[in-house]
Design a protein around this motif. Structure first.
Motif, PDB file in Angstrom:
ATOM      1  N   SER A   1      43.005  73.072  54.078  1.00  0.00           N
ATOM      2  CA  SER A   1      41.606  73.398  53.789  1.00  0.00           C
ATOM      3  C   SER A   1      41.559  74.411  52.651  1.00  0.00           C
ATOM      4  CB  SER A   1      40.910  73.960  55.036  1.00  0.00           C
ATOM      5  OG  SER A   1      41.547  75.145  55.443  1.00  0.00           O
ATOM      6  N   LEU A   2      40.391  74.528  52.061  1.00  0.00           N
ATOM      7  CA  LEU A   2      40.165  75.453  50.962  1.00  0.00           C
ATOM      8  C   LEU A   2      39.032  76.380  51.370  1.00  0.00           C
ATOM      9  CD1 LEU A   2      40.941  76.125  48.026  1.00  0.00           C
ATOM     10  CD2 LEU A   2      39.144  74.561  47.298  1.00  0.00           C
ATOM     11  N   GLU A   3      39.350  77.675  51.500  1.00  0.00           N
ATOM     12  CA  GLU A   3      38.351  78.665  51.863  1.00  0.00           C
ATOM     13  C   GLU A   3      38.445  79.838  50.912  1.00  0.00           C
ATOM     14  OE1 GLU A   3      38.274  79.806  55.961  1.00  0.00           O
ATOM     15  OE2 GLU A   3      38.742  77.778  56.628  1.00  0.00           O
ATOM     16  N   ASP A   4      37.327  80.246  50.365  1.00  0.00           N
ATOM     17  CA  ASP A   4      37.276  81.370  49.427  1.00  0.00           C
ATOM     18  C   ASP A   4      38.277  81.207  48.293  1.00  0.00           C
ATOM     19  OD1 ASP A   4      35.310  82.577  51.020  1.00  0.00           O
ATOM     20  OD2 ASP A   4      36.821  83.591  52.252  1.00  0.00           O
ATOM     21  N   GLY A   5      38.451  79.987  47.816  1.00  0.00           N
ATOM     22  CA  GLY A   5      39.347  79.724  46.698  1.00  0.00           C
ATOM     23  C   GLY A   5      40.819  79.703  47.066  1.00  0.00           C
ATOM     24  N   ARG A   6      41.142  79.835  48.345  1.00  0.00           N
ATOM     25  CA  ARG A   6      42.537  79.836  48.779  1.00  0.00           C
ATOM     26  C   ARG A   6      42.812  78.607  49.639  1.00  0.00           C
ATOM     27  NH1 ARG A   6      44.819  85.340  50.818  1.00  0.00           N
ATOM     28  NH2 ARG A   6      46.646  84.071  50.449  1.00  0.00           N
ATOM     29  N   ALA A   7      43.900  77.927  49.328  1.00  0.00           N
ATOM     30  CA  ALA A   7      44.304  76.761  50.118  1.00  0.00           C
ATOM     31  C   ALA A   7      45.194  77.224  51.262  1.00  0.00           C
ATOM     32  CB  ALA A   7      45.057  75.771  49.239  1.00  0.00           C
ATOM     33  N   SER A   8      44.988  76.639  52.428  1.00  0.00           N
ATOM     34  CA  SER A   8      45.865  76.927  53.558  1.00  0.00           C
ATOM     35  C   SER A   8      46.129  75.620  54.304  1.00  0.00           C
ATOM     36  CB  SER A   8      45.241  77.964  54.492  1.00  0.00           C
ATOM     37  OG  SER A   8      44.079  77.452  55.106  1.00  0.00           O
ATOM     38  N   CYS A   9      47.328  75.517  54.839  1.00  0.00           N
ATOM     39  CA  CYS A   9      47.709  74.332  55.593  1.00  0.00           C
ATOM     40  C   CYS A   9      48.239  74.766  56.955  1.00  0.00           C
ATOM     41  CB  CYS A   9      48.795  73.542  54.860  1.00  0.00           C
ATOM     42  SG  CYS A   9      48.219  72.821  53.318  1.00  0.00           S
TER      43      CYS A   9
END
Length: 136
Positions: A103-111
């Motif tokens: 997902s992409l939240e606040d310009g940061r991708a996390s998996c």
């Protein structure tokens, strides 16, 4: 191609004719939260829950190494009447395919890792027997 596969846009067939028995997990653990509604790939409705399970030391399997957590996605056709029994703190047996959700939240991708359940069953894990039928 099957009609069911054609109706879901953005989905592709598995790269092999018969998928091997790889990328599959079976875990016994404890639910860390109550099931909540969520969405799988393409917006497919699923129940989402987090399970914690013990991890044995690879060199000393009788010793606890750590506890791990995984998010479990339960499609609507899995679980049946057992889903109603799932609550925070419930011991469970889960089996399914390993997956990953990004997902992409606040310009940061996390998996994060996920298990797409093909089986979920509440209750203590079944008794484990060694290769010769002896208890560990």
């Amino acid at each position: 191609m099957c009609p069911r596969c054609q109706s879901r846009t953005g989905r592709r067939l598995f790269p092999e004719q018969t998928p091997p028995g790889l990328n599959y997990a079976v875990v016994t653990g404890t639910l860390l939260d109550a099931p909540r509604q969520g969405g799988g790939p393409g917006g497919t409705p699923v129940l989402v829950m987090k399970v914690e399970f013990p991890v044995a030391d690879p060199e000393h399997p009788r010793l606890l190494w750590t506890h791990a957590t995984y998010e479990i996605e339960v499609p609507g056709d899995v679980g049946g009447r057992h889903v109603e029994e799932l609550r925070k703190g419930t011991p469970v047996l889960v089996a399914g395919r390993l997956s990953e959700r990004c997902s992409l939240e606040d310009g940061r991708a996390s998996c994060r890792g996920a298990i797409v359940a093909s089986l979920i069953q509440p209750g203590p894990p079944p008794e484990h027997h060694g290769p010769l039928g002896d208890s560990p």
